[in-house]
Motif scaffolding. Structure first.
Motif, short mmCIF file in Angstrom:
data_model
loop_
_atom_site.label_atom_id
_atom_site.label_comp_id
_atom_site.label_asym_id
_atom_site.label_seq_id
_atom_site.Cartn_x
_atom_site.Cartn_y
_atom_site.Cartn_z
N VAL A 93 0.84 -1.19 0.00
CA VAL A 93 0.00 0.00 0.00
C VAL A 93 0.88 1.25 0.00
N HIS A 94 1.89 1.23 0.87
CA HIS A 94 2.74 2.40 0.98
C HIS A 94 3.54 2.65 -0.29
N GLU A 95 4.05 1.59 -0.89
CA GLU A 95 4.82 1.74 -2.14
C GLU A 95 3.95 2.30 -3.26
N ALA A 96 2.72 1.78 -3.36
CA ALA A 96 1.83 2.23 -4.43
C ALA A 96 1.49 3.71 -4.26
N VAL A 97 1.11 4.10 -3.05
CA VAL A 97 0.70 5.49 -2.81
C VAL A 97 1.90 6.42 -3.03
N ARG A 98 3.06 6.00 -2.54
CA ARG A 98 4.26 6.83 -2.69
C ARG A 98 4.63 6.97 -4.17
N HIS A 99 4.48 5.88 -4.93
CA HIS A 99 4.80 5.95 -6.36
C HIS A 99 3.87 6.92 -7.09
N TYR A 100 2.58 6.80 -6.83
CA TYR A 100 1.63 7.67 -7.54
C TYR A 100 1.79 9.13 -7.12
N ALA A 101 2.28 9.37 -5.93
CA ALA A 101 2.50 10.75 -5.49
C ALA A 101 3.53 11.45 -6.38
N LYS A 102 4.44 10.65 -6.97
CA LYS A 102 5.51 11.24 -7.78
C LYS A 102 5.00 11.89 -9.06
N TYR A 103 3.78 11.55 -9.47
CA TYR A 103 3.27 12.08 -10.74
C TYR A 103 2.83 13.53 -10.63
N TYR A 104 2.69 14.03 -9.40
CA TYR A 104 2.05 15.33 -9.21
C TYR A 104 3.04 16.39 -8.74
N ALA A 105 2.65 17.65 -9.02
CA ALA A 105 3.50 18.76 -8.65
C ALA A 105 3.48 18.99 -7.14
N ASP A 106 2.29 18.87 -6.54
CA ASP A 106 2.16 19.18 -5.13
C ASP A 106 1.29 18.12 -4.45
N PRO A 107 1.83 16.89 -4.34
CA PRO A 107 1.00 15.81 -3.80
C PRO A 107 0.79 15.95 -2.29
N ARG A 108 -0.22 15.22 -1.80
CA ARG A 108 -0.37 15.10 -0.35
C ARG A 108 0.73 14.18 0.17
#
Lengths: 274, 266
Positions: A93-108
């Protein structure tokens, strides 16, 4: 400016008119539910708004841009929660969320999002080992990681047990409370009633009614049904003045099992799509 | 819009996707067994039957490396794209600001690393069990390098293009494995092309596998005299580059024309 503005939207597949002239306005910060039976055109409409599907006719503006032409920056302002994904099964879960965060300029913050969706205890579990409800909460986490202004939820609680649904509703309400605009499609009338500021009923590719869940199709002003138990069994009266009727009846003494009901959202809905 | 400047770059996102792809790939046992280890196992099995002298070991190992990287690129990548379409990965990615090119860079990283691991494993088996020697000159390693890169890229592209035909992973296994297995027989992996009938030899020579294997044989051959065993009687390095280059361009065109994000039509 509205978050979503649609005028005269049409889309046909091989001679079948899936969407036959839809107008829609969703204000910023609103939770808007689209109801309708299978095949009513809900998913097609939503996919056009998400920019995943082309259209035959009509004007569409989502966050001020036409989804058919919008680019990466527009996309980064949206969150799409998928309906039945089983991807990333071998990531935690943590890896997936952290990976998808990389796509955005200002992620949560990934940890905060995992906490928010209630998966903190599962953060180190592989996505493939999650239960159905947990998996959908991961989908929400991936949908909101980019701090979206507008979130699309397509039938998010299908297959949930009642407790999981209540948890999920709490999550959606907390997103709405932060000012996120939410467009939701659902089969569950109680879900629309619990979450949505406004609802639209889609049938045969058209919107047949629109309003707040409390007033849809004149629900608030519809005749009430007064019901009670007498010596001769259950009695029922349909009336526009239930207070008066009860005052009249109660002069003869206590009324057993007295109820006053108005049509439920489900009653109104079933009438609309009949 | 200030966000334009701050959205992450296409290339760095591609590398990040590659790292995630590798993590997922190596956590799946079936990938480790079939994609990465199978060529080494086949080398061990068939080598025991075929390899009676060192020269034959060199040639067979070279062909098996060729067949192996086609397995990781053509079959492996094709399957992984079909799986991405089936499990919702592509649908999810399409809803994010990730550029399509980054997805592709990630896949290329995955294919190169898995092909390399597969080739190293196979060479280790060949060296330990059959005393196969590694290429000795820098020039041979250079040939090995460009044949490897062109082979992996062209076959990856064709695999992705063919993946658009397959509706499900079950389906894809057939769509991708059938041409792969047939071509191994027509391309000089199991049987020398020189003994094949003209029609089969020509058919095999239309596809990349034969050229990749021939390139690797030129690298592993004990000396250039072994080129007489090739169908054309020489290594044909120029022609190898030409054929693989042509397939790369054709694959690129096919992928851009046929790529689908989901199984539903739009």
């Amino acid at each position: 400016m509205n978050a979503i503005r649609v005028r005269g939207l049409k889309k046909a597949y091989k001679g079948h008119q899936a969407v036959a002239g839809v107008d829609l306005d969703v204000a910023r910060g609103e939770v808007f539910a689209v109801l309708g039976p299978n095949g009513a055109g809900k998913t097609t409409t939503v996919e056009i708004l998400e920019g995943h599907r082309g259209r035959d006719a009509g004007e569409v503006s989502v966050l001020g841009d036409d989804p058919a032409r919008a680019g990466r920056v527009w996309r980064s302002r949206l969150g799409i929660v998928l309906q039945s994904a089983s991807d990333a099964a071998n990531l935690t879960v943590h890896e997936a969320v952290r990976h998808y965060a990389k796509y955005y300029a200002d992620p949560r913050d990934p940890d905060e999002v995992i906490e928010l969706v209630g998966l903190a205890e599962k953060a180190k579990s592989r996505a493939g080992t999650l239960s159905g409800g947990q998996r959908r909460r991961l989908d929400v986490a991936l949908g909101i990681i980019g701090r979206p202004e507008l979130v699309f939820l397509d039938e998010p609680t299908t297959g949930f047990d009642p407790e999981a649904r209540r948890h999920f509703w709490g999550l959606i309400k907390s997103l709405a409370a932060e000012g996120t605009t939410i467009l939701l499609t659902t089969h569950y009338l109680d879900e629309a009633e619990a979450l949505a500021d406004r609802v639209a009923v889609l049938a045969g590719g058209r919107i047949v009614a629109e309003g707040t869940p409390q007033t849809l199709n004149g629900r608030a002003h519809a005749d009430a049904t007064v019901r009670w138990l007498s010596d001769r069994g259950y009695q029922e009266v349909r009336t526009s003045e239930p207070t008066k009727v009860i005052a009249e009846l109660s002069r003869h003494g206590e009324l057993a099992e007295l109820t006053v009901t108005r049509p439920s959202l489900e009653d109104v809905y079933l009438e609309l799509i009949a | 819009m200030t966000a334009v400047a701050t959205l992450p770059g296409t290339f760095s996102l591609g590398l990040s996707r590659g790292a995630t792809e590798l993590r997922e790939f190596f956590r799946q046992k079936e990938n480790l067994i079939f994609t990465v280890s199978l060529p080494a196992i086949l080398m061990l099995l068939l080598g025991t039957v075929y390899v009676k002298e060192p020269a034959a070991g060199q040639m067979f190992a070279a062909s098996m490396i060729g067949a192996g990287i086609i397995s990781t690129s053509f079959v492996g990548l094709g399957m992984s794209v079909v799986a991405d379409r089936e499990d919702g990965t592509l649908k999810r990615l399409r809803g994010t600001p990730m550029p399509f090119t980054s997805y592709f860079i990630g896949k290329i990283v995955l294919v190169f690393v898995s092909s390399l691991v597969e080739a190293v494993l196979l060479m280790a088996v060949a060296m330990l069990r059959f005393d196969v020697e590694l290429p000795s000159t820098a020039q041979k390693w250079f040939t090995f390098g460009w044949v490897f890169v062109l082979g992996v890229i062209s076959c990856s592209l064709i695999g992705v293009a063919l993946s658009s035909i397959a509706k499900s992973t079950r389906n894809a296994a057939g769509v991708l494995n059938l041409p792969y297995i047939v071509l191994q027989f027509l391309s000089g992996v199991f049987i020398s092309q020189a003994v094949l009938p003209e029609s089969l030899r020509v058919t095999g020579s239309l596809f990349p596998l034969k050229w990749v294997c021939q390139g690797f044989r030129s690298v592993f051959a004990l000396d250039d005299g072994y080129a007489v065993m090739e169908a054309a009687g020489s290594w044909e390095l120029g022609k190898i580059a030409l054929v693989l280059g042509a397939w790369t361009i054709a694959g690129l065109l096919l992928v851009t024309r046929t790529f689908r994000w989901s199984n539903t039509t739009s």
